[in-house]
Motif scaffolding. Structure first.
Motif, PDB file in Angstrom:
ATOM      1  N   GLN A  75       3.210  14.527 -26.034  1.00  0.00           N
ATOM      2  CA  GLN A  75       2.920  15.057 -24.706  1.00  0.00           C
ATOM      3  C   GLN A  75       2.888  16.590 -24.753  1.00  0.00           C
ATOM      4  O   GLN A  75       3.612  17.211 -25.537  1.00  0.00           O
ATOM      5  N   PRO A  76       2.055  17.197 -23.914  1.00  0.00           N
ATOM      6  CA  PRO A  76       1.924  18.664 -23.943  1.00  0.00           C
ATOM      7  C   PRO A  76       3.249  19.400 -23.794  1.00  0.00           C
ATOM      8  O   PRO A  76       3.480  20.397 -24.471  1.00  0.00           O
ATOM      9  N   ARG A  77       4.137  18.914 -22.932  1.00  0.00           N
ATOM     10  CA  ARG A  77       5.391  19.637 -22.739  1.00  0.00           C
ATOM     11  C   ARG A  77       6.223  19.665 -24.013  1.00  0.00           C
ATOM     12  O   ARG A  77       6.932  20.634 -24.280  1.00  0.00           O
ATOM     13  N   GLN A  78       6.129  18.615 -24.810  1.00  0.00           N
ATOM     14  CA  GLN A  78       6.860  18.575 -26.071  1.00  0.00           C
ATOM     15  C   GLN A  78       6.314  19.597 -27.060  1.00  0.00           C
ATOM     16  O   GLN A  78       7.069  20.352 -27.685  1.00  0.00           O
ATOM     17  N   VAL A  79       5.005  19.626 -27.190  1.00  0.00           N
ATOM     18  CA  VAL A  79       4.379  20.525 -28.150  1.00  0.00           C
ATOM     19  C   VAL A  79       4.449  21.970 -27.665  1.00  0.00           C
ATOM     20  O   VAL A  79       4.586  22.902 -28.473  1.00  0.00           O
ATOM     21  N   ARG A  80       4.383  22.156 -26.361  1.00  0.00           N
ATOM     22  CA  ARG A  80       4.545  23.507 -25.818  1.00  0.00           C
ATOM     23  C   ARG A  80       5.925  24.063 -26.183  1.00  0.00           C
ATOM     24  O   ARG A  80       6.071  25.224 -26.575  1.00  0.00           O
ATOM     25  N   ALA A  81       6.943  23.213 -26.078  1.00  0.00           N
ATOM     26  CA  ALA A  81       8.306  23.641 -26.393  1.00  0.00           C
ATOM     27  C   ALA A  81       8.461  23.973 -27.872  1.00  0.00           C
ATOM     28  O   ALA A  81       9.048  25.002 -28.244  1.00  0.00           O
ATOM     29  N   SER A  82       7.925  23.120 -28.741  1.00  0.00           N
ATOM     30  CA  SER A  82       8.120  23.343 -30.179  1.00  0.00           C
ATOM     31  C   SER A  82       7.287  24.501 -30.699  1.00  0.00           C
ATOM     32  O   SER A  82       7.758  25.282 -31.537  1.00  0.00           O
ATOM     33  N   THR A  83       6.052  24.653 -30.228  1.00  0.00           N
ATOM     34  CA  THR A  83       5.248  25.778 -30.711  1.00  0.00           C
ATOM     35  C   THR A  83       5.836  27.107 -30.246  1.00  0.00           C
ATOM     36  O   THR A  83       5.830  28.098 -30.989  1.00  0.00           O
ATOM     37  N   ALA A  84       6.377  27.141 -29.033  1.00  0.00           N
ATOM     38  CA  ALA A  84       7.004  28.376 -28.546  1.00  0.00           C
ATOM     39  C   ALA A  84       8.245  28.709 -29.360  1.00  0.00           C
ATOM     40  O   ALA A  84       8.484  29.866 -29.739  1.00  0.00           O
ATOM     41  N   ALA A  85       9.051  27.685 -29.666  1.00  0.00           N
ATOM     42  CA  ALA A  85      10.289  27.915 -30.401  1.00  0.00           C
ATOM     43  C   ALA A  85      10.042  28.277 -31.857  1.00  0.00           C
ATOM     44  O   ALA A  85      10.848  28.975 -32.478  1.00  0.00           O
ATOM     45  N   LEU A  86       8.911  27.811 -32.409  1.00  0.00           N
ATOM     46  CA  LEU A  86       8.674  27.974 -33.845  1.00  0.00           C
ATOM     47  C   LEU A  86       7.647  29.041 -34.195  1.00  0.00           C
ATOM     48  O   LEU A  86       7.419  29.301 -35.376  1.00  0.00           O
ATOM     49  N   ARG A  87       7.054  29.673 -33.196  1.00  0.00           N
ATOM     50  CA  ARG A  87       5.986  30.641 -33.472  1.00  0.00           C
ATOM     51  C   ARG A  87       6.437  31.726 -34.451  1.00  0.00           C
ATOM     52  O   ARG A  87       5.668  32.166 -35.306  1.00  0.00           O
ATOM     53  N   ALA A  88       7.679  32.155 -34.336  1.00  0.00           N
ATOM     54  CA  ALA A  88       8.188  33.196 -35.230  1.00  0.00           C
ATOM     55  C   ALA A  88       9.096  32.623 -36.311  1.00  0.00           C
ATOM     56  O   ALA A  88       9.727  33.388 -37.057  1.00  0.00           O
ATOM     57  N   ARG A  89       9.149  31.296 -36.425  1.00  0.00           N
ATOM     58  CA  ARG A  89      10.085  30.681 -37.373  1.00  0.00           C
ATOM     59  C   ARG A  89       9.401  29.905 -38.481  1.00  0.00           C
ATOM     60  O   ARG A  89      10.053  29.511 -39.457  1.00  0.00           O
ATOM     61  N   VAL A  90       8.101  29.615 -38.332  1.00  0.00           N
ATOM     62  CA  VAL A  90       7.351  28.935 -39.397  1.00  0.00           C
ATOM     63  C   VAL A  90       6.033  29.665 -39.620  1.00  0.00           C
ATOM     64  O   VAL A  90       5.497  30.307 -38.703  1.00  0.00           O
ATOM     65  N   ASP A  91       5.520  29.549 -40.836  1.00  0.00           N
ATOM     66  CA  ASP A  91       4.249  30.201 -41.165  1.00  0.00           C
ATOM     67  C   ASP A  91       3.051  29.295 -40.934  1.00  0.00           C
ATOM     68  O   ASP A  91       1.936  29.784 -40.797  1.00  0.00           O
ATOM     69  N   HIS A  92       3.286  27.988 -40.913  1.00  0.00           N
ATOM     70  CA  HIS A  92       2.174  27.041 -40.802  1.00  0.00           C
ATOM     71  C   HIS A  92       2.636  25.836 -40.001  1.00  0.00           C
ATOM     72  O   HIS A  92       3.782  25.377 -40.156  1.00  0.00           O
ATOM     73  N   TYR A  93       1.760  25.302 -39.153  1.00  0.00           N
ATOM     74  CA  TYR A  93       2.107  24.180 -38.283  1.00  0.00           C
ATOM     75  C   TYR A  93       1.105  23.056 -38.538  1.00  0.00           C
ATOM     76  O   TYR A  93      -0.108  23.221 -38.362  1.00  0.00           O
ATOM     77  N   VAL A  94       1.625  21.907 -38.968  1.00  0.00           N
ATOM     78  CA  VAL A  94       0.792  20.725 -39.215  1.00  0.00           C
ATOM     79  C   VAL A  94       1.073  19.715 -38.108  1.00  0.00           C
ATOM     80  O   VAL A  94       2.232  19.348 -37.875  1.00  0.00           O
ATOM     81  N   PHE A  95       0.026  19.261 -37.442  1.00  0.00           N
ATOM     82  CA  PHE A  95       0.197  18.345 -36.318  1.00  0.00           C
ATOM     83  C   PHE A  95      -0.468  17.010 -36.641  1.00  0.00           C
ATOM     84  O   PHE A  95      -1.651  16.954 -36.991  1.00  0.00           O
TER      85      PHE A  95
END
Length: 335
Positions: A75-95
Motif C-alpha cells: 500500500q502507498p502509505r507503507q512505501v511512503r513511510a519506508s522510502t522516507a525513512a531510508l532515503r538517507a540510509r540506503v544507496d539502492h532500493y529494490v521493490f
C-alpha cells in the motif's frame, strides 16, 4: 554488502534472504514480528510496522545499509513511510512489484513498456483482487520518485516453489501425487492448449541478488518457462485427465477460483501467462526446469499440511455432475 530486507520471513522474502546469505552478504530483516521464521544464522532481526502511527520504523534509526529490498510493500502509505525513512540510509532500493500492474492484461506479449493501470491514491485502500495492481502502481511511483537513479522494480508473475503457503501452484503437484496413488481422474479446465507460466521463487531470489550487487536500476518482468497445460500435466506425471470446457464447468456450478493459476487463452488476463522476460534474462535471470520446480514444491508440501483449494469431495461432485450432464446430452440424440 549490508542488505536490509523489508519482510523476509515467508515464501518469496524467505528465499530472497537465503539467496543473499548464500552469496555472502550481511542481511538484516525488518518485520512486524508476527511470523516465526527459522532464517539462516547471522541474519539480524529488527521489528517495525509501516502501518503503525508515525511510520513504525524507529528501529531503523542510526543504521545504514548498501541496499534495501522491499518484499512487503503493498500500500502507498507503507512505501511512503519506508522510502522516507531510508532515503538517507540506503544507496539502492529494490521493490518487488507484480505483473498485475499492467493495464492491458490480455495483451500478447506483456512487456515492461506496456501501459500501467491508473495508480490507486487511496492511502487506506484494502488489498483486494481489484486494488492489488493499482496499489502496486502507486508504490512503484513512490519508490522511483524517492530513488530516481537508484531503484529497481521487479514485476514477477505467479511465483511458485517450496514454501508457497498461498496453496495456488502447490495444488497441482499435490493433486498429481494423489492421482498417482489412485485418486483420479484429475479435473482440469480447457482442452490442454491453454498456457501456464510461473516463476520459481528461487530464480526470482537469485536475480534480486544479482541486480542488487550490480546496483542496476530499471524495471524487469520476471517470468518463467511457458507451457501448455497438457505439457504441465505430463511433467507432473498425470495419466488420466478429465478436460472440461469453461461452459461445461459453469453449467455444473464450478467457480474459476476452484482451479488455481488457470487463466484461459483469450480471457481478460490471458497475457499474464505470456510475459516477456527478455530484459531479465539479459540481466542474469536463470530459469529452473519446470519439472524441478514441481518436484521440489511437492517435496515441501508433503509435510506442509496444505488444504487443497479444490477438495477431493468437491472435485468428485463436479466430475459426477459433468458425467450426468454428458449422459443427458447424449440421451437427447436417442430415437
Amino acid at each position: 554488502m549490508d542488505i536490509l530486507i523489508l519482510g523476509g520471513t515467508r515464501f518469496v522474502g524467505r528465499h530472497i534472504v537465503e539467496a543473499f546469505v548464500a552469496a555472502g552478504h550481511r542481511v538484516t530483516v525488518l518485520t512486524r514480528g508476527q511470523t516465526a521464521a527459522d532464517l539462516p544464522a547471522g541474519v539480524k532481526h529488527l521489528t517495525g510496522d509501516r502501518d503503525a502511527p508515525g511510520g513504525g520504523l524507529e528501529a531503523l534509526a542510526g543504521r545504514r545499509w548498501d541496499a534495501c529490498v522491499d518484499v512487503s510493500g503493498y500500500q502507498p502509505r507503507q512505501v511512503r513511510a519506508s522510502t522516507a525513512a531510508l532515503r538517507a540510509r540506503v544507496d539502492h532500493y529494490v521493490f518487488i512489484s507484480t505483473v498485475s500492474v499492467y493495464a492491458e492484461q490480455d495483451r500478447e506479449v506483456v512487456r515492461e513498456s506496456d501501459p500501467l493501470l491508473p495508480a490507486c491514491s487511496d492511502e487506506a485502500a484494502a488489498v483486494t483482487s481489484e486494488t492489488y495492481g493499482p496499489l502496486k502502481v502507486a508504490c512503484e511511483a513512490l519508490v522511483q520518485a524517492a530513488f530516481p537513479d537508484a531503484s529497481t522494480i521487479l514485476r514477477p508473475q505467479i511465483v511458485a516453489g517450496p514454501d508457497d503457503y498461498t496453496r495456488r501452484y502447490p495444488y497441482w503437484p499435490d493433486r498429481a501425487a494423489r492421482a498417482g496413488e489412485g485418486e483420479g481422474p484429475v479435473l482440469v479446465p480447457g482442452d490442454g492448449q491453454d498456457f501456464l507460466q510461473v516463476i520459481d521463487a528461487r530464480d526470482l531470489a537469485r536475480l534480486t541478488v544479482w541486480l542488487t550487487e550490480a546496483r542496476r536500476p530499471g524495471v524487469f518482468n520476471v517470468s518463467g518457462p511457458r507451457l501448455t497445460w497438457a505439457e504441465f500435466l505430463r511433467l507432473l506425471g498425470v495419466r488420466e485427465v478429465r478436460w472440461a470446457s469453461l461452459s461445461e464447468l459453469q453449467a455444473v456450478g464450478a467457480a474459476p477460483h476452484e482451479f488455481p493459476v488457470f487463466l484461459p487463452r483469450g480471457s481478460a488476463q490471458s497475457g499474464l501467462m505470456n510475459v516477456d522476460h527478455t530484459a531479465a534474462l539479459a540481466a542474469g535471470l536463470t530459469l529452473t526446469d519446470p519439472a524441478v520446480t514441481a518436484e521440489d514444491t511437492r517435496a515441501w508440501s508433503r509435510t506442509a499440511g496444505l488444504a487443497p483449494l479444490l477438495p477431493a469431495a468437491r472435485e468428485s461432485e463436479l466430475l459426477a455432475y459433468l458425467d450426468a450432464a454428458a449422459d443427458e446430452h447424449q440421451g437427447f440424440g436417442l430415437p
